[in-house]
Design a protein around this motif. Sequence first.
Motif, PDB file in Angstrom:
ATOM      1  N   ARG A  67       0.897  -1.156   0.000  1.00 27.62           N
ATOM      2  CA  ARG A  67       0.000   0.000   0.000  1.00 27.62           C
ATOM      3  C   ARG A  67       0.931   1.200   0.000  1.00 27.62           C
ATOM      4  NH1 ARG A  67      -2.576   1.832   5.611  1.00 27.62           N
ATOM      5  NH2 ARG A  67      -3.222  -0.336   5.728  1.00 27.62           N
ATOM      6  N   TYR A 111      -7.363   2.998   1.003  1.00 22.47           N
ATOM      7  CA  TYR A 111      -6.682   1.717   1.098  1.00 22.47           C
ATOM      8  C   TYR A 111      -7.635   0.674   1.663  1.00 22.47           C
ATOM      9  CZ  TYR A 111      -6.071   2.844   6.066  1.00 22.47           C
ATOM     10  OH  TYR A 111      -6.290   3.168   7.385  1.00 22.47           O
ATOM     11  N   ASP A 132       1.945   4.606   0.449  1.00 21.32           N
ATOM     12  CA  ASP A 132       1.408   5.789   1.131  1.00 21.32           C
ATOM     13  C   ASP A 132       2.281   7.028   0.994  1.00 21.32           C
ATOM     14  OD1 ASP A 132       2.101   4.571   4.536  1.00 21.32           O
ATOM     15  OD2 ASP A 132       3.433   5.070   2.855  1.00 21.32           O
ATOM     16  N   LEU A 147      -2.065   8.501  -2.409  1.00 20.20           N
ATOM     17  CA  LEU A 147      -2.980   7.481  -1.908  1.00 20.20           C
ATOM     18  C   LEU A 147      -4.226   8.133  -1.326  1.00 20.20           C
ATOM     19  CD1 LEU A 147      -3.507   4.455  -1.209  1.00 20.20           C
ATOM     20  CD2 LEU A 147      -2.321   4.884   0.966  1.00 20.20           C
ATOM     21  N   ASN A 177      -6.430  -0.472  -3.454  1.00 15.40           N
ATOM     22  CA  ASN A 177      -6.165   0.928  -3.147  1.00 15.40           C
ATOM     23  C   ASN A 177      -6.595   1.818  -4.304  1.00 15.40           C
ATOM     24  OD1 ASN A 177      -4.718   0.086  -0.782  1.00 15.40           O
ATOM     25  ND2 ASN A 177      -2.924  -0.285  -2.069  1.00 15.40           N
ATOM     26  N   GLN A 187      -7.409   7.355   3.605  1.00 12.00           N
ATOM     27  CA  GLN A 187      -6.059   7.711   4.025  1.00 12.00           C
ATOM     28  C   GLN A 187      -6.101   9.021   4.806  1.00 12.00           C
ATOM     29  OE1 GLN A 187      -3.348   6.132   4.114  1.00 12.00           O
ATOM     30  NE2 GLN A 187      -1.626   7.560   4.064  1.00 12.00           N
TER      31      GLN A 187
END
Lengths: 119, 106
Positions: A105, B49, A107, B46, B34, B55
């Motif tokens: 993921r 998720y 980020d 992002l 995502n 996020q």
Amino acid sequence: EVQLLESGGGLIQPGGSLRLSCVGSGFTFSNHAMAWVRQAPGKGLEWVSNIRGGGDLIEYADSVKGRFTISRDNSENTLYLQMSSLRVEDTAVYYCAKGYGSQTRFDSWGQGTLVTVSS
Amino acid sequence: DIQMTQSPSSLSASVGDGVTITCRTSQSINIYLNWYQQKPGKAPKLLIYAASSLQSGVPSRFSGSGSGTDFTLSISSLQPEDFATYYCQQYDTAPTFGQGTRLEIK
């Protein structure tokens, strides 16, 4: 604040080699998977490779398997991508991306470094 | 490899509208999905998720849903800064991205 700073891009001839680097700061580098994602001009995102925090799990896209090698130096908070046998179709902006723990993921992302493969 | 099919590939909408983008996977990925937003010349960001978790720092007008093979990203009350390209990405296996949805101002 998490920061990722890529370097090493440039113009390279087909068949050549290049090494990209990504320095991370603002987080515990060794605790997180890291990845390279690329984007050819005017195209979408393509995952290239990722490596777990301890370097124990590495994955590659089929398009780069056998030509690219991902690695990391946790003592230097640095991620690498060694690229060899480069092809015109490898031309892209290469982004370094931070995973969340062991998960892919993404980020946080770097600003990207452009690799141009051309004769 | 898991294939991702995002639709539509492009979308026109007005400020204040609500829109929905869909992402379908070639096999079940549970909730390992995502969503990212990318603006021209910038790195992706992002948004969502695990299919539906927002996020940190992302406005609540963005929401995600779905599980298995079918997922959606919804944006309520579009703001000028929301016009961008959106990508889905699965992380059940080696990551793959959808082809992107370009959201344009009508």
